[in-house]
Scaffold this active site. Structure first.
Site, PDB file in Angstrom:
ATOM      1  N   VAL A  82       0.860  -1.189   0.000  1.00  0.00           N
ATOM      2  CA  VAL A  82       0.000   0.000   0.000  1.00  0.00           C
ATOM      3  C   VAL A  82       0.893   1.235   0.000  1.00  0.00           C
ATOM      4  O   VAL A  82       1.804   1.349   0.823  1.00  0.00           O
ATOM      5  CB  VAL A  82      -0.906   0.019   1.246  1.00  0.00           C
ATOM      6  CG1 VAL A  82      -1.782   1.271   1.239  1.00  0.00           C
ATOM      7  CG2 VAL A  82      -1.750  -1.250   1.316  1.00  0.00           C
ATOM      8  N   LYS A  83       0.621   2.131  -0.964  1.00  0.00           N
ATOM      9  CA  LYS A  83       1.444   3.343  -1.059  1.00  0.00           C
ATOM     10  C   LYS A  83       0.702   4.482  -0.376  1.00  0.00           C
ATOM     11  O   LYS A  83      -0.467   4.748  -0.689  1.00  0.00           O
ATOM     12  CB  LYS A  83       1.610   3.673  -2.539  1.00  0.00           C
ATOM     13  CG  LYS A  83       3.006   4.064  -2.955  1.00  0.00           C
ATOM     14  CD  LYS A  83       2.991   4.261  -4.465  1.00  0.00           C
ATOM     15  CE  LYS A  83       4.318   4.693  -4.983  1.00  0.00           C
ATOM     16  NZ  LYS A  83       4.242   5.040  -6.394  1.00  0.00           N
TER      17      LYS A  83
END
Ligand code: E4P
Length: 220
Positions: A82-83
Site C-alpha cells: 500500500v502506497k
C-alpha cells in the site's frame, strides 16, 4: 539491487516479467490514469503477473480513510504494497497498516528527515524521488546517500526505493549510493542493456563465425 518497473502498462510488465529481471512494480494515480482503465482491475492483473511487491496508492487524505482504502487494496492480493504519501496522516496510516500486517511504501519523499520519520512509522519502503529533486536544482542522489547513512546508523530495515528515475545514470548512481531498489520506467530499463561496443563486438563475432561455415547444433 532489486529492480521494480514504474508503470501500470500490462503489456510492458508482461514483457519485462518474462526476462526474469523484474522484482516488483510501482504504480501511482497518474500512471493508472494513463491506462484509462479501472484501478482495481489493473492492480489485480499486475499482482498476478509478478511475485514481488506491487505498489498501489491510496487517494484519501485523512489517516482513517487511507487505512480503509489501504486495507482494501492489501486484500486484493498478498503481494500488494500500500502506497501512502509522506504526510502526518500518511505516517499514521503507515503504522496502522503495518500493525495489521500489510506492506507499506511511503511515497513522495524529498528529505532525509521525512525518510527518518517513515522508518520510525515502520515503512517497508521509502520512495525518494530523484528526478523531481534534480528538476528543482537539488541533488537526488545525495538524498539517497544521506538516507542510507541514517538507516544504517540506527539499523532501520525500511528499504530505500529510488523513484522518479529518468536515466540509466540515475540507476547506476542510486546503486552506488546504496539504494535497495530502483523503480525504473520501462524505457529506461530497456536502455540499461544497450552498449554500442556490445553490438559492434557481436556483429564481428557473427561475421567471423559465418565464414567458418560451422553450426553448433549440426551434429546434434
Ligand atoms: C514511484 O513510485 C513513482 O511512481 C515514480 O517514480 C514517479 O516518477 P516521476 O517523477 O517520473 O513521475
Amino acid at each position: 539491487m532489486k529492480f521494480f518497473v514504474d508503470t501500470a502498462d500490462i503489456a510492458a510488465i508482461q514483457d519485462l516479467a518474462s526476462t526474469g529481471l523484474l522484482d516488483g512494480v510501482t504504480t501511482n494515480p497518474s500512471l493508472i490514469a494513463q491506462t484509462g482503465r479501472d484501478f482495481i482491475e489493473v492492480v489485480k492483473e499486475i499482482a498476478e503477473l509478478v511475485d514481488g511487491p506491487v505498489s498501489a496508492e491510496v487517494t484519501a487524505l485523512t489517516a482513517d480513510k487511507m487505512i480503509e482504502e489501504g486495507r482494501y487494496l492489501a486484500s486484493l492480493a498478498s503481494n500488494i504494497a500500500v502506497k501512502v504519501p509522506l504526510t502526518m496522516d500518511g505516517l499514521k496510516a503507515c503504522r496502522a497498516l503495518r500493525d495489521g500486517g500489510a506492506m507499506v511504501n511511503v511515497t513522495l519523499c524529498f528529505s532525509s528527515n521525512q525518510a527518518l520519520l517513515a522508518a520510525k512509522a515502520g515503512a517497508s519502503f521509502i520512495s525518494p524521488f530523484l528526478g523531481r529533486l534534480d528538476d528543482v536544482g537539488e541533488d537526488g542522489i545525495a538524498l539517497i546517500e544521506d538516507i542510507r547513512q541514517i538507516y544504517d546508523n540506527f539499523g532501520f530495515e525500511t528499504e530505500i526505493l529510488a523513484a522518479s528515475i529518468r536515466s540509466p545514470l540515475h540507476v547506476r548512481d542510486a546503486a552506488l549510493a546504496g539504494a535497495d531498489v530502483a523503480t525504473v520506467p520501462p524505457k529506461v530499463l530497456n536502455q540499461l542493456i544497450h552498449h554500442p561496443l556490445t553490438d559492434k563486438g557481436l556483429d564481428a563475432f557473427l561475421k567471423d563465425w559465418e565464414a567458418t561455415g560451422q553450426s553448433i547444433l549440426k551434429g546434434k
